[in-house]
Design a protein around this motif. Sequence first.
Motif, PDB file in Angstrom:
ATOM      1  N   SER A 279      36.766  42.907  28.286  1.00 19.68           N
ATOM      2  CA  SER A 279      37.544  41.806  27.410  1.00 19.68           C
ATOM      3  C   SER A 279      37.838  40.447  28.111  1.00 19.68           C
ATOM      4  O   SER A 279      37.953  39.503  27.932  1.00 19.68           O
ATOM      5  CB  SER A 279      38.618  42.508  26.712  1.00 19.68           C
ATOM      6  N   THR A 280      38.236  40.938  29.528  1.00 12.32           N
ATOM      7  CA  THR A 280      38.772  39.690  30.197  1.00 12.32           C
ATOM      8  C   THR A 280      37.856  38.960  31.062  1.00 12.32           C
ATOM      9  O   THR A 280      36.898  39.632  31.342  1.00 12.32           O
ATOM     10  CB  THR A 280      39.921  40.220  31.254  1.00 12.32           C
ATOM     11  N   THR A 281      37.914  37.606  31.126  1.00  7.16           N
ATOM     12  CA  THR A 281      37.038  36.816  32.066  1.00  7.16           C
ATOM     13  C   THR A 281      36.916  37.375  33.375  1.00  7.16           C
ATOM     14  O   THR A 281      35.862  37.375  33.990  1.00  7.16           O
ATOM     15  CB  THR A 281      37.321  35.381  32.125  1.00  7.16           C
ATOM     16  N   ASN A 282      37.991  38.204  33.892  1.00  8.77           N
ATOM     17  CA  ASN A 282      37.870  38.750  35.364  1.00  8.77           C
ATOM     18  C   ASN A 282      37.039  39.638  35.323  1.00  8.77           C
ATOM     19  O   ASN A 282      36.077  39.807  36.186  1.00  8.77           O
ATOM     20  CB  ASN A 282      39.255  38.723  35.744  1.00  8.77           C
ATOM     21  N   ASP A 283      36.891  40.674  34.364  1.00  9.99           N
ATOM     22  CA  ASP A 283      36.291  41.760  34.137  1.00  9.99           C
ATOM     23  C   ASP A 283      34.678  41.307  34.106  1.00  9.99           C
ATOM     24  O   ASP A 283      33.851  41.891  34.405  1.00  9.99           O
ATOM     25  CB  ASP A 283      36.614  42.631  32.905  1.00  9.99           C
ATOM     26  N   LYS A 284      34.669  40.372  33.279  1.00 12.06           N
ATOM     27  CA  LYS A 284      32.924  39.829  32.934  1.00 12.06           C
ATOM     28  C   LYS A 284      32.509  39.398  34.388  1.00 12.06           C
ATOM     29  O   LYS A 284      31.401  39.749  34.515  1.00 12.06           O
ATOM     30  CB  LYS A 284      33.039  38.699  31.840  1.00 12.06           C
ATOM     31  N   LEU A 285      33.349  38.795  35.046  1.00 11.30           N
ATOM     32  CA  LEU A 285      32.734  38.158  36.289  1.00 11.30           C
ATOM     33  C   LEU A 285      32.627  39.183  37.303  1.00 11.30           C
ATOM     34  O   LEU A 285      31.691  39.230  38.001  1.00 11.30           O
ATOM     35  CB  LEU A 285      34.001  37.092  36.993  1.00 11.30           C
ATOM     36  N   LYS A 286      33.454  40.393  37.305  1.00  7.64           N
ATOM     37  CA  LYS A 286      33.094  41.309  38.187  1.00  7.64           C
ATOM     38  C   LYS A 286      32.105  42.144  37.763  1.00  7.64           C
ATOM     39  O   LYS A 286      31.136  42.515  39.081  1.00  7.64           O
ATOM     40  CB  LYS A 286      34.266  42.434  38.117  1.00  7.64           C
ATOM     41  N   ILE A 287      31.561  42.353  36.617  1.00  4.94           N
ATOM     42  CA  ILE A 287      30.481  43.018  36.002  1.00  4.94           C
ATOM     43  C   ILE A 287      29.357  42.198  36.288  1.00  4.94           C
ATOM     44  O   ILE A 287      28.185  42.723  36.959  1.00  4.94           O
ATOM     45  CB  ILE A 287      30.411  43.231  34.625  1.00  4.94           C
ATOM     46  N   THR A 288      29.242  40.794  36.478  1.00  3.20           N
ATOM     47  CA  THR A 288      28.163  39.870  36.540  1.00  3.20           C
ATOM     48  C   THR A 288      27.869  39.922  38.027  1.00  3.20           C
ATOM     49  O   THR A 288      26.901  39.995  38.523  1.00  3.20           O
ATOM     50  CB  THR A 288      28.674  38.638  36.135  1.00  3.20           C
ATOM     51  N   LEU A 289      29.186  39.893  38.741  1.00  5.08           N
ATOM     52  CA  LEU A 289      28.596  39.887  40.348  1.00  5.08           C
ATOM     53  C   LEU A 289      28.199  41.320  40.895  1.00  5.08           C
ATOM     54  O   LEU A 289      27.364  41.271  41.595  1.00  5.08           O
ATOM     55  CB  LEU A 289      30.092  39.443  41.005  1.00  5.08           C
ATOM     56  N   ALA A 290      28.625  42.310  40.146  1.00  8.66           N
ATOM     57  CA  ALA A 290      28.107  43.782  40.287  1.00  8.66           C
ATOM     58  C   ALA A 290      26.572  43.807  40.203  1.00  8.66           C
ATOM     59  O   ALA A 290      25.901  44.201  40.822  1.00  8.66           O
ATOM     60  CB  ALA A 290      28.695  44.840  39.746  1.00  8.66           C
TER      61      ALA A 290
END
Length: 137
Positions: free
Chosen positions: A21-32
């Motif tokens: 849901s959050t942009t922060n989580d999307k960024l973390k998943i993308t970086l992973a």
Amino acid sequence: MLAGHRKINISMSNQSVQTVSTTNDKLKITLAVVALVAGVVGFFVLSDQSVLRVVALVVGLLLAIAFVWTSEPGQAFLTFGKEAVRETKKVVWPTRKEAGQITAVVFGFVVIMALFLWGTDKILEFVLYDLILSWKK
């Protein structure tokens, strides 16, 4: 029911949809994903350096795990894993004797089915080749 009062039934589904849901989580998943892909690519690009290629793979994997671990979906997955282990401990497992008996029944059934299918095959072979087509081997 009392006059002027209505009974309202609201049913809600127990199924939830997991979304990032959050942009922060999307960024973390993308970086992973990027870290994991970089580790795998580094493993194959550095094929002539055995130690360095393993280090690249392990570092990429560890970075990916770290990024996912700190995200909300990662924490939800960790909670799911803990609950799964807790539920597995509640299972009443069969005793060694019961497991052996069940295994023997399964093997017995497999042998009986194998004999049945072999017999059916031989009967059909006899009927088709010897009686209907009159081919001799």
